[in-house]
Write an enzyme that holds these catalytic residues in place. Structure first.
Site, short mmCIF file in Angstrom:
data_model
loop_
_atom_site.label_atom_id
_atom_site.label_comp_id
_atom_site.label_asym_id
_atom_site.label_seq_id
_atom_site.Cartn_x
_atom_site.Cartn_y
_atom_site.Cartn_z
N ASP A 39 26.76 -7.41 -0.55
CA ASP A 39 27.44 -7.03 0.69
C ASP A 39 28.95 -7.10 0.55
O ASP A 39 29.51 -8.15 0.23
CB ASP A 39 27.00 -7.94 1.85
CG ASP A 39 25.57 -7.65 2.29
OD1 ASP A 39 25.24 -6.47 2.47
OD2 ASP A 39 24.80 -8.62 2.44
N ASP A 96 27.68 -9.95 -6.36
CA ASP A 96 27.30 -10.03 -4.96
C ASP A 96 27.00 -8.59 -4.51
O ASP A 96 27.37 -7.64 -5.19
CB ASP A 96 28.50 -10.62 -4.20
CG ASP A 96 28.36 -10.50 -2.71
OD1 ASP A 96 27.36 -10.98 -2.17
OD2 ASP A 96 29.26 -9.89 -2.08
P1 TMP Z 1 27.01 -12.51 1.13
O1 TMP Z 1 28.02 -11.37 1.11
O2 TMP Z 1 27.57 -13.77 0.55
O3 TMP Z 1 25.72 -12.11 0.43
O4 TMP Z 1 26.72 -12.90 2.67
C1 TMP Z 1 26.02 -12.12 3.58
C2 TMP Z 1 26.77 -11.95 4.88
O5 TMP Z 1 25.81 -11.60 5.89
C3 TMP Z 1 27.50 -13.16 5.44
O6 TMP Z 1 28.90 -12.88 5.56
C4 TMP Z 1 26.95 -13.35 6.84
C5 TMP Z 1 26.27 -12.05 7.15
N1 TMP Z 1 25.12 -12.11 8.07
C6 TMP Z 1 25.06 -11.15 9.10
O7 TMP Z 1 25.94 -10.30 9.21
N2 TMP Z 1 24.01 -11.18 9.96
C7 TMP Z 1 22.99 -12.12 9.87
O8 TMP Z 1 22.04 -12.10 10.67
C8 TMP Z 1 23.07 -13.11 8.81
C9 TMP Z 1 21.99 -14.15 8.68
C10 TMP Z 1 24.15 -13.05 7.94
#
Ligand code: TMP
Length: 301
Positions: free
Chosen positions: A51, A49
């Site tokens: 983020d 992953d």
């Molecule tokens: P991930 O870590 O599973 O790839 O998820 C991405 C994260 O991004 C999730 O926790 C939600 C967040 N997010 C935002 O902070 N702002 C946004 O506009 C969107 C669509 C998601």
């Protein structure tokens, strides 16, 4: 065989001495480590992953860092206050749903689709150029974890494919990696939401299928089938994630060997630790460094 066993025992011994690391089943972990070490780099695939896994959750002052989407909520505040405000409202509305302990994935999914779709639409409406986005990223509180650069360099140096499976924004991941490493690693394969640009370098669209927190599995890797088929002889996986949705990132891939799962637990430690130790082989708690994954990877040759 004996060397693999000795190395696996060495790693487990180190883990036991680290107060930030938890392992539910050391014997099972040892078996996985031994197999991965014995089979070597030629049989290995890293799926991670981005983020809050490759990127930091907190900076050195303890302040929360940003996700790739968060770049647009935060860095637009002065020049695009309306966008920043609208995206902030969406975060407040949907984060409680994303982490709600009483809703099933099926119940959450339509809300996540609404969030991602609305958020992408609002970003596109502002007609940002690629250069503007690079400028936002350079000012963003978004940093790779300590030892992340060494980890990525080591994976690339041993010709091990690095799959970044992200519900964030792939273009921003590439901008960050390019800046940190000086280039995009040749073994990198990004599965994410990508911004599409027109002839004037203006963002006009996001790619489909949309990837949100709860669909990071085979359901969205249709376009990636040729890639995964190409690496099907790599039977072992090291998987890195920070959420419970990340543990399925290897589902649907043809690999049949072992899958070693390392999870970063970034917040709500007491409530989440039992669930994390159930699904991850190794849980790294409240730590902003990739040293342990790097050390494990270095033993895999
Ligand atoms: P991930 O870590 O599973 O790839 O998820 C991405 C994260 O991004 C999730 O926790 C939600 C967040 N997010 C935002 O902070 N702002 C946004 O506009 C969107 C669509 C998601």
């Amino acid at each position: 065989g004996e060397l693999a066993q000795a190395l696996a025992m060495y790693i487990i011994d180190k883990i036991k001495k680290n107060p930030n690391v938890r392992v539910r089943d050391p014997a099972a972990l040892q078996a996985k480590l031994q197999q991965i070490i014995r089979d070597g780099y030629d049989k290995l695939l890293v799926i991670s992953d981005f983020d809050f896994t490759l990127s930091r959750y907190k900076d050195n002052t303890g302040q929360r860092c940003l996700t790739t989407h968060g770049v647009f909520d935060d860095c637009t505040k002065e020049l695009y206050p309306k966008l920043a405000e609208e995206l902030g409202i969406l975060v407040k509305k949907y984060i409680p749903i994303e982490f709600c302990p009483n809703m099933s994935v099926e119940e959450k999914t339509p809300h996540m689709e609404d969030w991602w779709r609305t958020s992408h639409q609002k970003i596109v409406e502002n007609k940002f150029t690629y250069e503007q986005i690079e400028e936002f990223v350079s000012r963003a509180r978004l940093y790779l974890r300590d030892a992340a650069v060494e980890f990525i360099r080591s994976v690339e140096a041993h010709n091990v494919p690095l799959v970044l499976f992200s519900a964030g924004i792939g273009n921003i991941i590439e901008i960050i990696l390019k800046k940190a490493l000086g280039h995009v690693p040749h073994t990198l394969h990004v599965i994410s939401n990508l911004m599409e640009f027109d002839d004037n370098n203006v963002c006009v669209n996001f790619t489909e299928p949309l990837i949100h927190t709860f669909c990071k599995n085979s359901s969205v890797i249709t376009g990636e089938r040729p890639f995964f088929h190409h690496v099907r002889n790599r039977t072992n996986v090291i998987l890195l994630g920070d959420s419970l949705g990340d543990i399925n990132m290897d589902v649907g891939i043809e690999n049949e060997g072992t899958s070693l799962k390392i999870g970063f637990l970034n917040f709500d430690f007491d409530n989440l630790l039992p669930r994390y130790t159930e699904v991850y082989d190794i849980v790294i708690i409240d730590s902003q460094t990739m040293e342990l994954p790097l050390e494990i990877f270095r033993f895999c040759g």
